[in-house]
Design an enzyme around this catalytic site. Structure first.
Site, PDB file in Angstrom:
ATOM      1  N   GLN A  78     -26.272  16.311  16.308  1.00  0.00           N
ATOM      2  CA  GLN A  78     -26.455  15.372  17.607  1.00  0.00           C
ATOM      3  C   GLN A  78     -27.490  14.380  17.233  1.00  0.00           C
ATOM      4  O   GLN A  78     -28.943  14.456  17.210  1.00  0.00           O
ATOM      5  CB  GLN A  78     -27.204  16.122  18.571  1.00  0.00           C
ATOM      6  CG  GLN A  78     -27.369  15.491  19.958  1.00  0.00           C
ATOM      7  CD  GLN A  78     -27.675  16.399  21.277  1.00  0.00           C
ATOM      8  OE1 GLN A  78     -27.539  17.472  21.294  1.00  0.00           O
ATOM      9  NE2 GLN A  78     -27.658  15.604  22.346  1.00  0.00           N
ATOM     10  N   PHE A  79     -27.080  13.212  16.902  1.00  0.00           N
ATOM     11  CA  PHE A  79     -27.727  12.122  16.411  1.00  0.00           C
ATOM     12  C   PHE A  79     -28.431  11.588  17.327  1.00  0.00           C
ATOM     13  O   PHE A  79     -29.697  10.884  17.206  1.00  0.00           O
ATOM     14  CB  PHE A  79     -26.673  10.916  16.071  1.00  0.00           C
ATOM     15  CG  PHE A  79     -26.146   9.956  16.985  1.00  0.00           C
ATOM     16  CD1 PHE A  79     -26.815   8.662  17.161  1.00  0.00           C
ATOM     17  CD2 PHE A  79     -25.012  10.449  17.584  1.00  0.00           C
ATOM     18  CE1 PHE A  79     -26.307   7.955  18.119  1.00  0.00           C
ATOM     19  CE2 PHE A  79     -24.524   9.714  18.623  1.00  0.00           C
ATOM     20  CZ  PHE A  79     -25.049   8.443  19.082  1.00  0.00           C
ATOM     21  N   THR A  80     -28.414  11.753  18.685  1.00  0.00           N
ATOM     22  CA  THR A  80     -29.052  11.364  19.598  1.00  0.00           C
ATOM     23  C   THR A  80     -30.637  11.901  19.703  1.00  0.00           C
ATOM     24  O   THR A  80     -31.580  11.459  20.344  1.00  0.00           O
ATOM     25  CB  THR A  80     -28.863  11.537  21.356  1.00  0.00           C
ATOM     26  OG1 THR A  80     -28.347  12.732  21.323  1.00  0.00           O
ATOM     27  CG2 THR A  80     -27.480  10.828  21.288  1.00  0.00           C
TER      28      THR A  80
END
Length: 144
Positions: A78-80
């Protein structure tokens, strides 16, 4: 490297109509990789996730870790999580690792965890649907 960990009674991740990862009791780990992350940070975070005492003992206290309860891990990229949200109304992802590094460290982190417990994974960089039953709810933000 950031892990948002959630104690779950079960969790699964789907891509399209296909279940690509599923676990019973254990941890859902949403993993964010930042620019300056490396294998040593992944090692440290894996050790922390595996040994973090957030499962209840016979007295109802959070004294047991994932390995002690025979739990599983579902790891989802989850790059966010690497977003900078301090300014304005739109997140900046300038702190996030480039996709090639992020995928390598995601795979490495998963392998380190798999040395100790059963691991299921999401699909890196895919549009995923994550379902879970958060047990507690118990959720922690771990950052190394």
């Amino acid at each position: 490297m950031i892990a948002l960990i959630q104690r779950v009674s079960h969790a699964k991740v789907e891509v399209g109509q296909n279940i690509v990862g599923q676990i019973g009791q254990g941890l859902l780990v949403l993993l964010g990789v930042e620019k300056d992350d490396d294998r040593s940070k992944a090692d440290k975070l894996a050790e922390k996730v595996l040994n973090y005492r957030i499962f209840t003992d016979e007295n109802g206290k959070m004294n047991l870790n994932l390995q002690q309860i025979g739990g599983e891990i579902l790891i989802v990229s989850q790059f966010t999580l690497a977003a900078d949200t301090q300014k304005g109304l739109r997140p900046s992802f300038s702190k996030g690792a480039d996709p090639e590094l992020a995928e390598k460290l995601y795979q490495y982190f998963s392998q380190k965890c798999a040395e100790k417990v059963r691991v299921a994974n999401g699909q890196f960089a895919a549009d995923m649907q994550v379902s879970l039953t958060n047990d507690g709810p118990v959720t922690f933000w771990l950052n190394v």
